[in-house]
Scaffold this active site. Sequence first.
Site, short mmCIF file in Angstrom:
data_model
loop_
_atom_site.label_atom_id
_atom_site.label_comp_id
_atom_site.label_asym_id
_atom_site.label_seq_id
_atom_site.Cartn_x
_atom_site.Cartn_y
_atom_site.Cartn_z
N GLN A 68 3.01 9.85 1.45
CA GLN A 68 4.34 9.23 1.50
C GLN A 68 5.22 9.65 0.34
O GLN A 68 6.44 9.49 0.40
CB GLN A 68 4.21 7.70 1.52
CG GLN A 68 3.58 7.17 2.79
CD GLN A 68 3.41 5.66 2.73
OE1 GLN A 68 2.45 5.18 2.18
NE2 GLN A 68 4.37 4.91 3.26
N CYS A 113 5.99 -0.36 7.44
CA CYS A 113 5.63 0.81 6.65
C CYS A 113 6.83 1.24 5.82
O CYS A 113 7.95 1.27 6.32
CB CYS A 113 5.21 1.94 7.60
SG CYS A 113 4.77 3.46 6.75
N HIS A 127 -2.10 7.68 7.03
CA HIS A 127 -1.07 8.51 6.39
C HIS A 127 -1.67 9.83 5.90
O HIS A 127 -1.06 10.90 6.02
CB HIS A 127 -0.45 7.80 5.18
CG HIS A 127 0.64 6.83 5.53
ND1 HIS A 127 1.78 7.21 6.20
CD2 HIS A 127 0.78 5.50 5.29
CE1 HIS A 127 2.57 6.15 6.36
NE2 HIS A 127 1.99 5.10 5.82
N GLY A 130 0.84 -1.19 0.00
CA GLY A 130 0.00 0.00 0.00
C GLY A 130 0.87 1.24 0.00
O GLY A 130 2.02 1.20 0.45
N HIS A 150 -4.45 1.73 7.54
CA HIS A 150 -3.06 2.21 7.66
C HIS A 150 -2.81 3.37 6.67
O HIS A 150 -2.23 4.39 7.04
CB HIS A 150 -2.12 1.03 7.38
CG HIS A 150 -0.66 1.35 7.38
ND1 HIS A 150 0.23 0.84 8.31
CD2 HIS A 150 0.09 2.14 6.55
CE1 HIS A 150 1.45 1.29 8.04
NE2 HIS A 150 1.40 2.08 6.97
ZN ZN Z 1 2.74 3.20 5.80
#
Ligand code: ZN
Length: 175
Positions: A51, A91, A137, A46, A133
Amino acid sequence: MAKLEILEIPDVRLRTIARPVEAFDADLVQLVADMTETMYGAAGIGLAATQVNVHRRLLVLDVSESQDQPRVYINPEIISAEGSETCEEGCLSVPGIYAEVSRAEKVRVSAQNPDGSSFEEDLDGMHAICLQHEIDHLDGKLFVDYLSPLKRRMVTKKLEKQRKISGQKPARAVL
Ligand code: ZN
């Protein structure tokens, strides 16, 4: 397509709260393609836009074993959640660190496709965990935020140690 740079903690840009996607245009389609390539390239299941330093509400994921079923969620919102499940998470923005996190077992999500059309979907298992999750973010949250202060200190120390060994890459990567 192009691979994008993935931000890693303690980069403060990971703490940005993403704004809704408003333009469903060619740039968005390109971003989705680049994020998908970046996710696969990093062996993640993912990736949230946050990110890759794009502070808009979208994420990609692929929880299939064959890694050939990419999914896109634009402006995702969890509209109901039930149960509780604990899973060891990692992550791409917190390399080499894995820890158990409790999340809802089943969620119903509403989101949009890259063409702007809306859909709702019921998720469970790894799909539900991954979605929660990634939505975190978009809200500037990281899975390590759920850990106890003691465990968080251990994580910080481990990260510092890793950084001293230059070029070391984590053996596993998850979300
Ligand atoms: Zn992550």
